[in-house]
Design an enzyme around this catalytic site. Structure first.
Site, PDB file in Angstrom:
ATOM      1  N   LYS A  64       0.814  -1.233   0.000  1.00 52.89           N
ATOM      2  CA  LYS A  64       0.000   0.000   0.000  1.00 52.89           C
ATOM      3  C   LYS A  64       0.843   1.276   0.000  1.00 52.89           C
ATOM      4  CE  LYS A  64      -3.466  -0.848  -0.633  1.00 52.89           C
ATOM      5  NZ  LYS A  64      -3.893  -1.492  -1.928  1.00 52.89           N
ATOM      6  N   ARG A 118       5.405   4.949   2.980  1.00 53.33           N
ATOM      7  CA  ARG A 118       4.293   5.893   3.131  1.00 53.33           C
ATOM      8  C   ARG A 118       4.028   6.037   4.616  1.00 53.33           C
ATOM      9  NH1 ARG A 118      -1.614   4.135   0.659  1.00 53.33           N
ATOM     10  NH2 ARG A 118      -2.735   6.092   1.013  1.00 53.33           N
ATOM     11  N   SER A 152      -5.026   2.289   4.802  1.00 47.71           N
ATOM     12  CA  SER A 152      -5.157   1.807   3.426  1.00 47.71           C
ATOM     13  C   SER A 152      -5.239   0.275   3.393  1.00 47.71           C
ATOM     14  CB  SER A 152      -3.950   2.292   2.614  1.00 47.71           C
ATOM     15  OG  SER A 152      -3.927   1.718   1.349  1.00 47.71           O
TER      16      SER A 152
END
Ligand SMILES: Nc1ncnc2c1ncn2[C@@H]1O[C@H](COP(=O)(O)OS(=O)(=O)O)[C@@H](OP(=O)(O)O)[C@H]1O
Length: 316
Positions: A73, A154, A162
């Protein structure tokens, strides 16, 4: 019995369709299928794997020299699709999961999955779970310790949401994010054994990799900047791979409907292309105090990761 199928393009749909044939051929073992393909290296390779004779064989299949090893993700699909625009990058479309799931099949099996490349072209694949699989670093080093490793990272809090959103899509009725993220509601202690939380402990996973690879083998790509400045991040990746900076600003446009950068004209296509619906999902609302607790939990791990990687990703 003989079936002839004609496929006309190198589109992802064609490649997906031909990949499905693997299953059909097993079922219809007494049926001959003739496929006429135009301009489809990947589909062509799949046919070869199925033992269906194919006339055109240009280039050779090589083990990957560079792999996007994570994180789930993080934006790994976007990065791979952007890199594929480069004429000197050939990448496997699907995630092979060789080092974590199919290692027993052996290196020849792995090599055979790869697209054919000409001299000077780089073979790549992406499997985001490699970054968090204990056995992967030693196995990958046994293949080639000079492999270039790319990690798209991230903000671990957004990444966890996510990840949860993806599971929720596949499992309606999944317990709430809050109940999965915390051991029990009274203690408020974060449950680091929940994979959506565990994957975001980047410093811990990197520590495992650094036992086998030097830091110079890694490039850390910011998942946030990949959205806000795709050309800049892809530029850094091209430098890392020793490639000419060919993919740049002119290849991207921001699609307001999608809310993400898309490719103006990807490989083998004359039309703009955004990633599919599974990329850029709307996240369910998560209570602010839950997100804050997670931020506090990740802070020391993030700082450690900035120190180890030599990069400040600005998550807070
Ligand atoms: N250009 C572009 N288009 C669409 N989506 C983009 C793009 N760049 C980055 N992202 C982000 O990529 C997130 C999915 O990450 P991955 O591709 O690594 O997911 S996966 O692990 O392969 O399932 C996905 O996460 P979600 O937004 O949570 O769906 C996106 O935020």
């Amino acid at each position: 019995m003989c079936y002839a199928i004609c496929l006309k393009s190198d589109s992802r749909a064609t490649v997906k369709f031909v990949n499905q044939l693997q299953h059909w051929v097993l079922i219809l073992s007494n049926v001959t299928i003739i496929i006429i393909l135009y301009n489809s290296i990947e589909a062509h390779d799949t046919l070869g794997r199925l033992g269906i004779p194919v006339a055109n064989t240009y280039g050779t299949k090589k083990l990957p020299q560079a792999i996007i090893i994570g994180v789930k993700k993080g934006g790994t699909r976007a990065l791979l699709e952007f890199l594929r625009v480069h004429p000197d990058v050939r990448a496997l479309g699907a995630e092979p999961h060789f080092f974590d799931r199919f290692y027993d099949k052996g290196l020849e099996w792995y090599r055979n999955l790869m697209p054919r490349t000409l001299d000077g072209q780089i073979t790549m694949e992406k499997t985001p779970s490699y970054f968090v699989t204990k056995e992967t670093p030693s196995r990958l080093c046994a293949m080639n310790c000079d492999t270039k490793l790319i990690v798209v990272v991230r903000d671990p809090v957004t990444r966890a949401v996510s990840d949860y959103t993806q599971t929720l899509t596949k499992t309606p009725g999944l317990p709430s994010f809050r109940s999965l993220a915390f051991k029990n509601s009274s203690s408020g202690a974060v449950d680091a054994s929940w994979s959506a939380v565990r994957i975001g402990l980047y410093a811990q996973h990197l520590e495992n990799w650094l036992r086998h690879f030097p830091l110079s083998s890694f490039l850390f790509v910011s998942g946030e900047r990949l959205v806000s400045d795709p050309a800049g991040e892809v530029g850094r990746v091209q430098d890392f791979l020793g490639l000419k900076r060919i993919v740049g600003d002119k290849h991207f446009y921001f699609n307001r409907t999608k809310g993400f950068p898309c490719l103006k004209k990807p490989e083998g296509s004359s039309r703009p292309r955004c990633l599919g619906k599974s990329k850029g999902r709307t996240h369910p609302p998560i209570p602010t105090e839950v997100l804050q607790k997670l931020r506090d939990f990740y802070r020391p791990f993030n700082l450690r990761f900035y120190q180890m990687s030599g990069q400040d990703f600005g998550w807070d």
